[in-house]
Write an enzyme that holds these catalytic residues in place. Structure first.
Site, mmCIF file in Angstrom:
data_model
loop_
_atom_site.group_PDB
_atom_site.id
_atom_site.type_symbol
_atom_site.label_atom_id
_atom_site.label_comp_id
_atom_site.label_asym_id
_atom_site.label_seq_id
_atom_site.Cartn_x
_atom_site.Cartn_y
_atom_site.Cartn_z
ATOM 1 N N ARG A 1 -72.604 -32.286 43.276
ATOM 2 C CA ARG A 1 -71.776 -32.612 42.119
ATOM 3 C C ARG A 1 -70.335 -32.139 42.265
ATOM 4 N NH1 ARG A 1 -76.019 -31.306 37.121
ATOM 5 N NH2 ARG A 1 -77.470 -32.988 37.634
ATOM 6 N N HIS B 1 -69.479 -32.589 36.064
ATOM 7 C CA HIS B 1 -70.457 -33.615 36.451
ATOM 8 C C HIS B 1 -69.730 -34.888 36.858
ATOM 9 C CE1 HIS B 1 -74.003 -36.109 36.493
ATOM 10 N NE2 HIS B 1 -74.764 -35.076 36.177
ATOM 11 N N SER C 1 -76.721 -40.384 33.761
ATOM 12 C CA SER C 1 -77.592 -39.579 34.618
ATOM 13 C C SER C 1 -77.171 -39.637 36.081
ATOM 14 C CB SER C 1 -79.032 -40.067 34.493
ATOM 15 O OG SER C 1 -79.859 -39.452 35.459
ATOM 16 N N GLU D 1 -78.607 -20.977 29.394
ATOM 17 C CA GLU D 1 -77.238 -21.216 29.849
ATOM 18 C C GLU D 1 -76.262 -20.176 29.324
ATOM 19 O OE1 GLU D 1 -73.968 -24.898 29.979
ATOM 20 O OE2 GLU D 1 -75.846 -25.120 28.861
ATOM 21 N N LEU E 1 -82.494 -27.790 32.984
ATOM 22 C CA LEU E 1 -83.101 -26.771 32.125
ATOM 23 C C LEU E 1 -83.846 -25.689 32.894
ATOM 24 C CD1 LEU E 1 -84.425 -28.739 29.028
ATOM 25 C CD2 LEU E 1 -82.299 -27.530 29.316
ATOM 26 N N ARG F 1 -74.257 -25.137 40.234
ATOM 27 C CA ARG F 1 -75.551 -25.583 39.710
ATOM 28 C C ARG F 1 -75.872 -26.916 40.360
ATOM 29 N NH1 ARG F 1 -76.877 -29.105 35.254
ATOM 30 N NH2 ARG F 1 -78.967 -28.716 34.448
ATOM 31 N N HIS G 1 -69.676 -30.251 32.151
ATOM 32 C CA HIS G 1 -71.086 -30.492 31.837
ATOM 33 C C HIS G 1 -71.878 -29.209 31.614
ATOM 34 C CE1 HIS G 1 -74.986 -32.370 31.768
ATOM 35 N NE2 HIS G 1 -75.365 -31.825 32.903
#
Length: 505
Positions: free
Chosen positions: A197, A133, A151, A292, A308, A302, A268
């Site tokens: 990311r 991340h 975030s 996960e 989630l 991802r 992450h």
């Protein structure tokens, strides 16, 4: 969820997207989704539909006649080993990001449940696919044990930059705009600071590696909100990110309304995990894996705005409709109870394993070994991998593992709370997983998503896939030694979509 002025659900952009299509809850969407899941579970506990076992840890899977028949647990308060039999077992035990030691995961997150299932015959798929991340608070000292996630929503309004010249020690406010490198905006003008990311993380690494890192340890980049505050006003920025700004200031002592945040990538999320079929069953019949802990939904990358998703999709929309296919044939049939010899054998093996940690009599704690293991995995199987580095890791990890076996020191006993003993078992499994992660990364001779091999990149430094040879899932079978695991392939066949290379320029 956040609402527009008229009361409708609000949306915003996220990394890798140029449109606002993400529902959100301030800067804590994932946390709020978790709280909703916890509430629903607590409701079922209150109704008597779920029996909750607190402060226990799964330490083994029991397989009888080729079918998962139950589990063995260890009570974290008393050290007692207890078996539980069932028609089916579902593992929802999260990812293995703490293999890197420093990660955004909770300290207790581990791979033990999934790894013990792997050792019993469940295939482990794509272990090298890990998400780094880009917006985490950089490490502040050598003894830090966890990193904090800021975030990704911050990249909607924050601008990422570093000084143009290496070793520039001026305060950020003293560096004029002309001497700043807004590198994401420069490299990816179409997406700018909302680049995906994996791309944003590698770009930050390259900026720091070039000597342009910021902060006391020169190990971060700036995320600057000065333009947003000037354009929108501090009140609007506070309404959007106030809780995040407060958290950042409490951790770093710096006010992000006045000076830029310092961020750097960190482990992450893990896209690899136990292989499952479309009903979420592993290669061991009656053993399911959701969330996960399995490999199923994300592939090599991802994307942002999928908080989630794997857990929600698996739990709400898949398992309730597929679990019955395994249970139906067992109606009115008996299953082995915990008095079966296989349960006794699994319990005894677990007792001996934990007794071995206590009797090792060495000089180094599990944390010392974990920190060193994490450094090796991060350096050679982190954001950027090479064949040379992975081969070095596959030499260093087994050597360190041998030291772990002979020089481990676990204080205290096994019949009371002993977090050092708990950690020893988890680090033991991280060692074996680390070897498999590096083997998987070495075998995958391409770059895709969270797996970037420096030898396989375009002239512009972007990931270079090899769809002809690697459009498949790599599922590893335990053979008794992670260095000798058997690699199986599941080809990725698409009928309605076609492979494409997406450009973020």
């Amino acid at each position: 969820f956040a609402r527009e002025y008229g009361g409708l659900l609000d949306t915003r952009s996220f990394g890798g997207a140029q449109v606002s299509r993400t529902f959100y809850v301030g800067g804590q969407t994932g946390q709020q989704l978790l709280l909703g899941a916890y509430q629903q579970m607590s409701r079922q506990v209150g109704l008597g539909n779920i029996k909750l076992w607190n402060r226990i840890e799964l330490v083994d899977i029991v397989v009888i006649d080729g079918r998962c028949a139950g589990i063995v647990t260890r009570d974290l308060l008393t050290g007692e080993f207890v078996s539980h039999a069932g028609h089916a077992v579902i593992l929802c035990t999260g990812g293995y990001g703490n293999a890197f030691f420093l990660s955004t995961n909770a300290m207790a997150c581990n791979v033990t449940a999934a790894w013990r299932a792997h050792r019993r015959g469940a295939y482990f798929a794509n272990p090298c696919y890990t998400q780094i991340h880009p917006t985490c608070i950089p490490q502040s000292d050598e003894f830090q044990s966890k990193l904090t996630l800021m975030s990704e929503s911050l990249r909607n309004d924050g601008r990422v930059w570093v000084p143009k010249e290496p070793d520039d020690t001026r305060a950020p406010g003293q560096i004029p705009d002309a001497e700043r490198d807004y590198y994401l905006e420069r490299l990816y003008p179409s997406f700018g600071n909302l680049a995906p990311r994996d791309i944003a993380s590698r770009a930050a690494k390259r900026a720091v590696d070039s000597g342009r890192g910021v902060g006391a340890k020169r190990n971060g980049v700036y995320l600057d909100f000065a333009d947003a505050i000037g354009r929108l006003g501090q009140q609007v920025v506070s309404e959007r990110y106030g809780n995040l700004f407060e958290m950042y200031q409490r951790i770093t002592g710096e006010n992000p309304y006045q000076v830029p945040m310092r961020i750097y990538p960190a482990s992450h999320y893990t896209m690899g995990g136990l292989w499952v079929d479309y009903e979420l069953m592993t290669t061991i019949p009656s053993l399911y894996c959701a969330g996960e802990a399995n490999f199923s939904d994300h592939g090599a990358n991802r994307l942002g705005a999928s908080a989630l998703m794997q857990g929600l999709a698996d739990g709400y929309f898949v398992l309730p409709y597929t679990l019955g296919n395994s249970l139906a044939p067992m109606l009115n049939t008996s299953i082995p109870g915990t008095d079966h010899p296989e349960f006794a054998a699994a319990e005894q093996a677990a007792r001996e394993r934990f007794a071995g940690y206590l009797s090792a009599g060495g000089t180094r704690s599990p944390d010392i070994f974990h920190r060193e293991l994490g450094r090796i995995i991060w350096d050679y199987c982190g954001m950027e991998r090479t064949a040379e580095g992975l081969q070095k890791a596959l030499s260093e990890i087994p050597a360190l593992y041998e030291e772990f076996r002979t020089d481990l020191r676990v204080t205290g006993g096994g019949d009371t709370i002993n977090q050092t003993l708990e950690k020893a078992g988890r680090v033991d499994d991280f060692f074996e997983l680390g070897m498999l992660m590096c083997r998987d990364a070495l075998e995958r001779e391409e770059s895709c998503g969270g797996h970037f091999r420096a030898e396989y990149q375009t002239e512009e430094g972007e990931a270079l896939r090899d769809d002809e040879h690697f459009a498949h899932v790599a599922a590893w079978e335990w053979t008794g030694d992670p260095m000798a695991a058997t690699r199986h392939q599941e080809d990725l066949v698409y009928e309605t979509v076609h492979f494409q290379t997406r450009s973020y320029k």
